[in-house]
Design an enzyme around this catalytic site. Structure first.
Site, PDB file in Angstrom:
ATOM      1  N   CYS A  42      50.810 -41.857  91.195  1.00  0.00           N
ATOM      2  CA  CYS A  42      51.320 -43.045  90.498  1.00  0.00           C
ATOM      3  C   CYS A  42      50.358 -43.471  89.384  1.00  0.00           C
ATOM      4  O   CYS A  42      49.172 -43.663  89.629  1.00  0.00           O
ATOM      5  CB  CYS A  42      51.528 -44.197  91.488  1.00  0.00           C
ATOM      6  SG  CYS A  42      52.116 -45.681  90.655  1.00  0.00           S
TER       7      CYS A  42
ATOM      8  N   ARG B 168      64.302 -38.697  87.534  1.00  0.00           N
ATOM      9  CA  ARG B 168      65.129 -39.533  86.654  1.00  0.00           C
ATOM     10  C   ARG B 168      66.539 -39.014  86.439  1.00  0.00           C
ATOM     11  O   ARG B 168      67.481 -39.808  86.333  1.00  0.00           O
ATOM     12  CB  ARG B 168      64.408 -39.708  85.304  1.00  0.00           C
ATOM     13  CG  ARG B 168      63.163 -40.582  85.420  1.00  0.00           C
ATOM     14  CD  ARG B 168      62.260 -40.411  84.228  1.00  0.00           C
ATOM     15  NE  ARG B 168      61.751 -39.056  84.141  1.00  0.00           N
ATOM     16  CZ  ARG B 168      61.139 -38.545  83.086  1.00  0.00           C
ATOM     17  NH1 ARG B 168      60.963 -39.298  82.029  1.00  0.00           N
ATOM     18  NH2 ARG B 168      60.694 -37.304  83.104  1.00  0.00           N
TER      19      ARG B 168
HETATM   20  C1  LIG Z   1      61.369 -45.544  88.134  1.00  0.00           C
HETATM   21  C2  LIG Z   1      60.415 -44.527  88.708  1.00  0.00           C
HETATM   22  C3  LIG Z   1      59.725 -44.825  89.868  1.00  0.00           C
HETATM   23  C4  LIG Z   1      58.848 -43.890  90.419  1.00  0.00           C
HETATM   24  N1  LIG Z   1      58.219 -44.182  91.599  1.00  0.00           N
HETATM   25  C5  LIG Z   1      57.452 -43.237  92.199  1.00  0.00           C
HETATM   26  C6  LIG Z   1      56.908 -43.458  93.490  1.00  0.00           C
HETATM   27  O1  LIG Z   1      57.131 -44.496  94.118  1.00  0.00           O
HETATM   28  N2  LIG Z   1      56.120 -42.470  94.016  1.00  0.00           N
HETATM   29  C7  LIG Z   1      55.877 -41.292  93.344  1.00  0.00           C
HETATM   30  O2  LIG Z   1      55.176 -40.426  93.869  1.00  0.00           O
HETATM   31  N3  LIG Z   1      56.409 -41.055  92.136  1.00  0.00           N
HETATM   32  C8  LIG Z   1      57.193 -41.984  91.572  1.00  0.00           C
HETATM   33  N4  LIG Z   1      57.790 -41.703  90.360  1.00  0.00           N
HETATM   34  C9  LIG Z   1      57.624 -40.371  89.755  1.00  0.00           C
HETATM   35  C10 LIG Z   1      58.760 -39.434  90.194  1.00  0.00           C
HETATM   36  O3  LIG Z   1      58.700 -39.185  91.588  1.00  0.00           O
HETATM   37  C11 LIG Z   1      58.670 -38.089  89.464  1.00  0.00           C
HETATM   38  O4  LIG Z   1      57.449 -37.480  89.779  1.00  0.00           O
HETATM   39  C12 LIG Z   1      58.750 -38.257  87.947  1.00  0.00           C
HETATM   40  O5  LIG Z   1      59.794 -39.133  87.577  1.00  0.00           O
HETATM   41  C13 LIG Z   1      58.953 -36.893  87.269  1.00  0.00           C
HETATM   42  O6  LIG Z   1      60.154 -36.303  87.671  1.00  0.00           O
HETATM   43  P1  LIG Z   1      61.444 -36.323  86.661  1.00  0.00           P
HETATM   44  O7  LIG Z   1      60.957 -35.785  85.353  1.00  0.00           O
HETATM   45  O8  LIG Z   1      62.452 -35.448  87.347  1.00  0.00           O
HETATM   46  O9  LIG Z   1      61.868 -37.754  86.535  1.00  0.00           O
HETATM   47  C14 LIG Z   1      58.640 -42.637  89.787  1.00  0.00           C
HETATM   48  C15 LIG Z   1      59.332 -42.360  88.587  1.00  0.00           C
HETATM   49  C16 LIG Z   1      60.223 -43.277  88.060  1.00  0.00           C
HETATM   50  C17 LIG Z   1      60.962 -42.926  86.798  1.00  0.00           C
END
Ligand SMILES: Cc1cc2nc3c(=O)[nH]c(=O)nc-3n(C[C@H](O)[C@H](O)[C@H](O)COP(=O)(O)O)c2cc1C
Length: 328
Positions: A102, A227
């Site tokens: 995070c 996302r």
């Molecule tokens: C709104 C939002 C909240 C997220 N909250 C967390 C979380 O609580 N824990 C975590 O490990 N990653 C969190 N992430 C990261 C996602 O798990 C993921 O690693 C990141 O969005 C990249 O993947 P993507 O490109 O498919 O979105 C969050 C991402 C977004 C957009």
């Protein structure tokens, strides 16, 4: 129990943890549409140690969303271990995942989230203590590193494995990048060669070809979608079909609206109408994305105050009413 053993056979596409998004309702829908594994929003180990009622509520699981991980964040090995043990006794998750990715300043200020990657010894201690405290798989979710000069994901992955981690989830971007730029697939490949436990690749997957590309270039065992699943939980089926070379039928607007209705209805059921509708707005806007007159309907969605108005919005969308003759 090994991590692989809890994943349904043949399932390789997972839902990423997202704070404010992947609540119980969304996780259940994702599983129904083909996610092989889902994760909770990140949960504060400190709040669990205070037995904060809202946080405990956040960590409750249903049978419809398994296999499911509860993700914990924190910087204190003892607190993390005790909270993991407590959660195991209350909601019996299939996996405990440790947040080392995070980038939020509020979380990093207390050395949690991706800040942990700056302290490999502490990463070891946390994984080691949590692993000793529970009898289920423990995973870690890391980033590529803090910044390009400190891209130490391979080192951290190896340390976590030696401390007992049962799988490594890698979001292949640095904290400095946040969500920008391209995921470093080479870094995922390096981690896959460096550890013996399963590796879950994550970053920017929006469709079947993206997932296939990550599998091919990194040899990772599973992929995780964040996302691109918001407002589109159908993506898991779509990618599963692509990977297995099976024809896929995109949902009709009616089907999409039916899933959106169920999503928002259940959010209101579990959180109460006031909070449910407010938290659902992000999802509603995402479901509407790409429809005819999306901008107009999004604007209406922002003004919704109760469930009845939400039902009116669905009717408006489905009947293609002249957008100017709305009741909201
Ligand atoms: C709104 C939002 C909240 C997220 N909250 C967390 C979380 O609580 N824990 C975590 O490990 N990653 C969190 N992430 C990261 C996602 O798990 C993921 O690693 C990141 O969005 C990249 O993947 P993507 O490109 O498919 O979105 C969050 C991402 C977004 C957009």
């Amino acid at each position: 129990m090994q991590f692989r053993e809890i994943i349904p056979k043949g399932k390789k596409v997972f839902l990423a943890p997202m704070a404010g998004v992947t609540d119980r309702v969304f996780r259940e829908i994702a599983v129904r549409f083909g996610a092989g594994y889902v994760e909770s929003e990140m949960i504060s180990s400190k709040a669990i140690s205070y037995r904060d009622k809202k946080t405990i509520q956040l960590s409750s699981l249903s049978e419809e969303e398994r296999p499911c991980a509860i993700q914990l964040f924190g910087d204190n090995p003892q607190t993390m271990a005790e909270s993991a043990k407590f959660i195991l006794s209350t909601s019996s998750p299939d996996v405990i995942d440790i947040n080392m990715g995070c980038p939020a300043p509020k979380i990093n200020k207390s050395n949690a989230g991706v800040a942990l990657m700056k302290d490999p010894k502490l990463c070891f201690e946390i994984v080691n203590k949590v692993k000793k405290a529970v009898n289920i798989p423990v995973t870690v979710k890391i980033r590529k590193g803090w910044d390009s000069a400190n891209a130490n994901a391979v080192e951290i992955a190896k340390i976590c494995e030696s401390a007992g981690a049962d799988a490594i989830i890698i979001h292949a971007k640095t904290k400095e990048q946040m969500y920008k730029g391209k995921p470093d697939l080479e870094m995922i490949a390096k981690i896959k060669s460096a550890v013996n436990v399963p590796v879950i690749g994550n970053g920017d997957i929006k469709n079947g070809p993206d997932a296939a590309d990550m599998f091919e270039k990194t040899k990772c065992d599973y992929v995780m979608i964040g996302r691109a699943s918001i407002g589109n939980p159908f993506i898991f089926d779509e990618i599963n079909c692509y990977l297995s070379n099976t024809p896929y039928r995109y949902p009709s607007i009616e089907e999409k609206m039916e899933v959106m209705r169920e999503h928002v209805f259940n959010m209101c059921k579990y959180k109460g109408e006031y909070l449910g509708i407010r938290e659902a707005k992000r999802h509603i806007c995402a479901y509407i994305r790409g429809l005819n007159n999306a901008a107009f309907f999004r604007n209406l969605a922002c003004r919704i105050e109760n469930y009845n108005q939400f039902e009116i919005l669905i009717k408006e969308i489905l009947s293609h009413t002249n957008p100017l003759e709305t009741h909201i």
